[in-house]
Design a protein around this motif. Structure first.
Motif, PDB file in Angstrom:
ATOM      1  N   PHE A 189     -14.205   7.661   3.763  1.00 15.12           N
ATOM      2  CA  PHE A 189     -12.923   7.526   4.457  1.00 15.12           C
ATOM      3  C   PHE A 189     -11.748   7.774   3.496  1.00 15.12           C
ATOM      4  CE2 PHE A 189     -14.943   4.631   7.815  1.00 15.12           C
ATOM      5  CZ  PHE A 189     -14.862   5.604   8.792  1.00 15.12           C
ATOM      6  N   LEU A 190     -11.853   7.260   2.272  1.00 13.79           N
ATOM      7  CA  LEU A 190     -10.735   7.330   1.334  1.00 13.79           C
ATOM      8  C   LEU A 190     -10.607   8.682   0.634  1.00 13.79           C
ATOM      9  CD1 LEU A 190     -10.598   3.932  -0.622  1.00 13.79           C
ATOM     10  CD2 LEU A 190      -9.170   4.691   1.268  1.00 13.79           C
ATOM     11  N   SER A 191     -11.617   9.522   0.744  1.00 15.30           N
ATOM     12  CA  SER A 191     -11.695  10.708  -0.115  1.00 15.30           C
ATOM     13  C   SER A 191     -10.519  11.668   0.032  1.00 15.30           C
ATOM     14  CB  SER A 191     -13.007  11.447   0.151  1.00 15.30           C
ATOM     15  OG  SER A 191     -13.076  11.856   1.512  1.00 15.30           O
ATOM     16  N   ASN A 192      -9.878  11.702   1.180  1.00 15.33           N
ATOM     17  CA  ASN A 192      -8.769  12.642   1.380  1.00 15.33           C
ATOM     18  C   ASN A 192      -7.398  11.960   1.363  1.00 15.33           C
ATOM     19  OD1 ASN A 192     -10.447  14.947   1.710  1.00 15.33           O
ATOM     20  ND2 ASN A 192     -10.878  14.310   3.815  1.00 15.33           N
ATOM     21  N   SER A 193      -7.363  10.707   0.912  1.00 15.35           N
ATOM     22  CA  SER A 193      -6.090   9.979   0.903  1.00 15.35           C
ATOM     23  C   SER A 193      -5.209  10.453  -0.247  1.00 15.35           C
ATOM     24  CB  SER A 193      -6.334   8.475   0.775  1.00 15.35           C
ATOM     25  OG  SER A 193      -6.793   8.162  -0.527  1.00 15.35           O
ATOM     26  N   GLN A 194      -3.933  10.097  -0.177  1.00 17.61           N
ATOM     27  CA  GLN A 194      -2.955  10.469  -1.202  1.00 17.61           C
ATOM     28  C   GLN A 194      -2.657   9.308  -2.141  1.00 17.61           C
ATOM     29  OE1 GLN A 194      -1.894  13.704  -1.494  1.00 17.61           O
ATOM     30  NE2 GLN A 194      -3.471  13.920   0.082  1.00 17.61           N
ATOM     31  N   LEU A 195      -3.582   8.365  -2.260  1.00 19.81           N
ATOM     32  CA  LEU A 195      -3.381   7.212  -3.135  1.00 19.81           C
ATOM     33  C   LEU A 195      -3.192   7.664  -4.583  1.00 19.81           C
ATOM     34  CD1 LEU A 195      -6.085   4.733  -1.783  1.00 19.81           C
ATOM     35  CD2 LEU A 195      -3.611   4.443  -1.649  1.00 19.81           C
ATOM     36  N   ASN A 221      -7.336   8.225   8.922  1.00 17.03           N
ATOM     37  CA  ASN A 221      -6.905   8.811  10.195  1.00 17.03           C
ATOM     38  C   ASN A 221      -5.402   9.044  10.280  1.00 17.03           C
ATOM     39  OD1 ASN A 221      -9.559   8.771  11.152  1.00 17.03           O
ATOM     40  ND2 ASN A 221      -9.354   6.705  11.984  1.00 17.03           N
ATOM     41  N   ASN A 222      -4.658   8.597   9.283  1.00 17.21           N
ATOM     42  CA  ASN A 222      -3.199   8.748   9.318  1.00 17.21           C
ATOM     43  C   ASN A 222      -2.764   9.727   8.233  1.00 17.21           C
ATOM     44  OD1 ASN A 222      -0.435   8.534   9.459  1.00 17.21           O
ATOM     45  ND2 ASN A 222      -0.353   6.304   9.254  1.00 17.21           N
ATOM     46  N   SER A 223      -2.620  10.963   8.582  1.00 12.10           N
ATOM     47  CA  SER A 223      -2.259  11.989   7.596  1.00 12.10           C
ATOM     48  C   SER A 223      -0.815  11.863   7.136  1.00 12.10           C
ATOM     49  CB  SER A 223      -2.481  13.389   8.183  1.00 12.10           C
ATOM     50  OG  SER A 223      -1.695  13.566   9.351  1.00 12.10           O
ATOM     51  N   ALA A 224       0.004  11.131   7.905  1.00 10.03           N
ATOM     52  CA  ALA A 224       1.415  10.975   7.538  1.00 10.03           C
ATOM     53  C   ALA A 224       1.664   9.746   6.672  1.00 10.03           C
ATOM     54  CB  ALA A 224       2.275  10.883   8.804  1.00 10.03           C
ATOM     55  N   LEU A 225       0.614   8.981   6.393  1.00  7.86           N
ATOM     56  CA  LEU A 225       0.768   7.752   5.620  1.00  7.86           C
ATOM     57  C   LEU A 225       1.209   8.063   4.192  1.00  7.86           C
ATOM     58  CD1 LEU A 225       0.333   4.641   5.756  1.00  7.86           C
ATOM     59  CD2 LEU A 225      -1.969   5.040   4.869  1.00  7.86           C
ATOM     60  N   GLU A 239      -4.504  -1.160  12.971  1.00 16.05           N
ATOM     61  CA  GLU A 239      -3.947  -0.375  14.074  1.00 16.05           C
ATOM     62  C   GLU A 239      -2.491  -0.021  13.802  1.00 16.05           C
ATOM     63  OE1 GLU A 239      -4.544  -2.527  17.678  1.00 16.05           O
ATOM     64  OE2 GLU A 239      -6.738  -2.281  17.663  1.00 16.05           O
ATOM     65  N   GLY A 240      -1.750  -0.982  13.259  1.00 14.93           N
ATOM     66  CA  GLY A 240      -0.370  -0.680  12.894  1.00 14.93           C
ATOM     67  C   GLY A 240      -0.300   0.298  11.736  1.00 14.93           C
ATOM     68  N   LEU A 241      -1.216   0.145  10.767  1.00 16.40           N
ATOM     69  CA  LEU A 241      -1.222   1.030   9.604  1.00 16.40           C
ATOM     70  C   LEU A 241      -1.526   2.473  10.008  1.00 16.40           C
ATOM     71  CD1 LEU A 241      -1.015   1.021   6.485  1.00 16.40           C
ATOM     72  CD2 LEU A 241      -3.494   0.751   6.422  1.00 16.40           C
ATOM     73  N   SER A 242      -2.321   2.649  11.031  1.00 14.27           N
ATOM     74  CA  SER A 242      -2.683   4.004  11.458  1.00 14.27           C
ATOM     75  C   SER A 242      -1.486   4.772  12.006  1.00 14.27           C
ATOM     76  CB  SER A 242      -3.784   3.944  12.518  1.00 14.27           C
ATOM     77  OG  SER A 242      -3.317   3.282  13.690  1.00 14.27           O
ATOM     78  N   GLN A 243      -0.377   4.052  12.311  1.00 10.46           N
ATOM     79  CA  GLN A 243       0.831   4.709  12.816  1.00 10.46           C
ATOM     80  C   GLN A 243       1.985   4.654  11.812  1.00 10.46           C
ATOM     81  OE1 GLN A 243       1.777   3.438  16.955  1.00 10.46           O
ATOM     82  NE2 GLN A 243      -0.106   2.211  16.831  1.00 10.46           N
ATOM     83  N   ASN A 244       1.733   4.064  10.639  1.00 12.80           N
ATOM     84  CA  ASN A 244       2.803   3.862   9.667  1.00 12.80           C
ATOM     85  C   ASN A 244       3.086   5.137   8.875  1.00 12.80           C
ATOM     86  OD1 ASN A 244       3.666   3.024   6.723  1.00 12.80           O
ATOM     87  ND2 ASN A 244       4.270   1.351   8.061  1.00 12.80           N
ATOM     88  N   THR A 245       4.350   5.323   8.517  1.00 14.77           N
ATOM     89  CA  THR A 245       4.737   6.497   7.721  1.00 14.77           C
ATOM     90  C   THR A 245       5.525   6.124   6.476  1.00 14.77           C
ATOM     91  OG1 THR A 245       6.776   6.780   9.015  1.00 14.77           O
ATOM     92  CG2 THR A 245       4.817   7.992   9.760  1.00 14.77           C
ATOM     93  N   THR A 246       5.782   4.826   6.255  1.00 15.43           N
ATOM     94  CA  THR A 246       6.661   4.435   5.143  1.00 15.43           C
ATOM     95  C   THR A 246       6.002   3.530   4.111  1.00 15.43           C
ATOM     96  OG1 THR A 246       7.500   2.523   6.394  1.00 15.43           O
ATOM     97  CG2 THR A 246       8.711   4.603   6.591  1.00 15.43           C
ATOM     98  N   LEU A 247       4.919   2.832   4.465  1.00 15.07           N
ATOM     99  CA  LEU A 247       4.316   1.859   3.553  1.00 15.07           C
ATOM    100  C   LEU A 247       3.796   2.563   2.294  1.00 15.07           C
ATOM    101  CD1 LEU A 247       3.755  -1.250   3.644  1.00 15.07           C
ATOM    102  CD2 LEU A 247       1.382  -0.650   4.150  1.00 15.07           C
TER     103      LEU A 247
END
Length: 529
Positions: free
Chosen positions: A327-333, A294-298, A262-270
């Motif tokens: 879920f991971l397919s659109n991440s910026q990892l 769900n967090n496009s700003a992550l 839940e915290g990660l879904s709002q994080n922008t710096t990690l």
């Protein structure tokens, strides 16, 4: 043991001794030199093991030195950059007989450490050092943490965190020097939500602390809730919740993972999240992937889930993995570790589809995926054909056979036509496997080497020349090649494969004969003039 050359003279006068006291020569069993990528961490490492005289692996006992007399060797040294203090105390009659003296000497040692202003990396492991508890140690070192403007990392481990120690730690961290970046509590008992809250609040006061390590710790739901709240703040860049090799230390409930997510879904710096060998379970893995999705700003770049997305009782099904990868397919990892989990042949298509859609992913770690068969690995490499970002793959548990080599070769360069070569994989440049068997396949090594070039147009051009036009059956096509392109081909041959020029001339004699007639004509005209 030789010392690195330094402009500073780190030898200091020792009280009550003749001549200079060189802190690099306290004992060869204690001091050693380390060289690492960090340019600030390439000098001496001072490693202390208390009670080492009774431990077979540590023959030197640091308390054999009178630190009250020799404290300047530590306090005034500018060479010691990394200090690791370990406690392997064993109860013996000898220790009980001089306990008071050893406690006094230990305090003197820590006071000498506290007076040092050059140490950058400090690690202390052990609950009690001859009667000196961790809260006493932290109290002595508090001025060191607060005033050492070179300290970058403070790691404390293998002790019980009581309320008093937590309070002292929080006070030290809230007033720490601005250089401190990393704080860790490793294999620590007694971590409560209240203690975690004090530490997190102290880190919020000092936003320069951006890396938090809580390795080999059982995270209860209260602590997890505090961590989830901490992830909503803008300062934290790295969170490590690693386990140990045997997975004996470190755990979290599904509810605890949900709080962190839940915290990660709002994080922008990690940027880094590490759960290596820390069993977050199937539900935890899915919650984590959903939070990332769900967090496009992550800004998360590295995710380590090796030996984490399973437990002794439950492992993800292929359908569960399919949901996870979706879920991971659109991440910026950029760096993803999934080794040690129960990835099987049925999971490979879902995984590669996800990897191919992650346009920022450059490294994939699949160490010890022992459930994947030779057929699965062949499918894995074959499906990477159209990948445009992945540069490095690390995999163990696979035994190379010809089907896998053919799959790698076809992915890196499908030589059936110019078009098939052009659409091959020109990005993957490193495949790490445990037995280094790829060394027996020079063509694979050469293709990987070609892919190291960042100019992918040039990579494709070189592959087309070498693996199509220079093949014996296709040499005749050089004769029909556009004259603007032919010099590039011949230039490549002359530079990389000069022995092939003879074959080209034999296959296309007109390349030489026509030029000779033209040159001869020009010469005759020149003589008439």
């Amino acid at each position: 043991m030789t010392s690195n050359n330094n402009s500073d003279d780190d030898s200091v006068e020792s009280s009550g001794s003749s001549g200079t006291y060189d802190p690099c020569n306290i004992d060869e069993e204690v001091l050693e030199y380390i060289k690492a990528n960090d340019p600030d961490w390439n000098l001496e490492a001072f490693q202390i093991t208390f009670n080492g005289g009774d431990h077979p692996n540590y023959r030197f006992d640091p308390l054999s030195i009178d630190w009250e007399r020799e404290n300047s060797a530590i306090s005034e040294s500018r060479q010691i950059k990394f200090l690791q203090i370990r406690d392997v105390q064993e109860d013996t009659d000898e220790h009980h007989s001089n306990q008071e003296e050893r406690v006094r000497n230990t305090k003197a040692f820590y006071k000498a450490v506290a007076a040092n202003r050059s140490i950058k990396y400090l690690t202390i492991e052990g609950n009690v050092t001859y009667g000196l508890e961790m809260k006493d140690t932290v109290a002595i070192l508090r001025p060191f943490v607060q005033s050492n403007n070179k300290l970058r990392s403070l790691q404390l481990g293998q002790f019980t965190l009581d309320a008093r120690t937590a309070q002292i730690l929080a006070s030290a961290l809230s007033n720490c020097a601005g250089s401190l970046r990393t704080f860790g509590l490793n294999r620590c008992d007694g971590l409560t939500g209240r203690a975690m809250e004090k530490i997190i609040n102290a880190m919020k006061v000092k936003s320069n602390i951006t890396e938090l390590c809580l390795d080999e710790i059982d995270i209860d739901d209260e602590v997890a809730a505090v961590l989830g709240d901490a992830l909503t703040t803008p300062s934290l860049k790295s969170l490590s919740l690693r386990g140990d090799y045997e997975m004996r230390f470190g755990s979290i409930s599904e509810a605890g993972m949900k709080a962190i997510c839940e915290g990660l879904s709002q994080n922008t710096t990690l940027e880094t999240l590490d759960f290596w060998s820390f069993p977050i379970g199937v539900g935890g893995g899915l919650s984590l992937a959903a939070a990332i999705s769900n967090n496009s700003a992550l800004a998360l770049k590295k995710l380590n889930l090796a030996w984490a997305v399973q437990s002794a009782q439950l492992t993800p099904s292929p359908l569960g993995w399919a949901i996870f990868f979706d879920f991971l397919s659109n991440s910026q990892l950029q760096d993803l570790h999934l080794g040690g989990n129960n990835i099987s042949d049925d999971v490979i298509p879902f995984m590669v589809e996800c990897v191919n859609s992650m346009t920022s992913l450059t490294e994939l770690n699949l160490w010890q995926c022992s459930d994947v068969t030779t057929s699965g690995w062949s499918d894995f490499f074959r499906l990477l054909r159209n990948n445009k970002s992945l540069r490095k793959v690390m995999c163990t548990g696979m035994l190379l056979d010809m089907s896998m080599i053919e799959a790698m070769s076809s992915t890196l360069c499908d030589g059936t036509s110019v078009e098939s070569i052009f659409s091959s994989n020109h990005t993957l440049s490193r495949i790490e496997e445990p037995l280094f068997m790829l060394g027996f396949y020079p063509d694979i090594k050469l293709l990987l080497k070609m892919n190291e070039n960042d100019d992918k147009v040039e990579v494709a051009r070189q592959k087309i020349i070498k693996y199509y036009f220079l093949q014996q059956n296709n040499l005749h096509e050089l004769g029909r090649m556009d004259l603007g392109l032919l010099p590039r081909v011949l230039g490549y041959v002359d530079k990389y494969e000069p022995t092939r020029l003879y074959e080209i001339v034999r296959a296309i004699p007109s390349l030489v004969h026509n030029n000779e007639e033209t040159i001869g004509t020009k010469r005759k005209r020149k003589r008439r003039a």
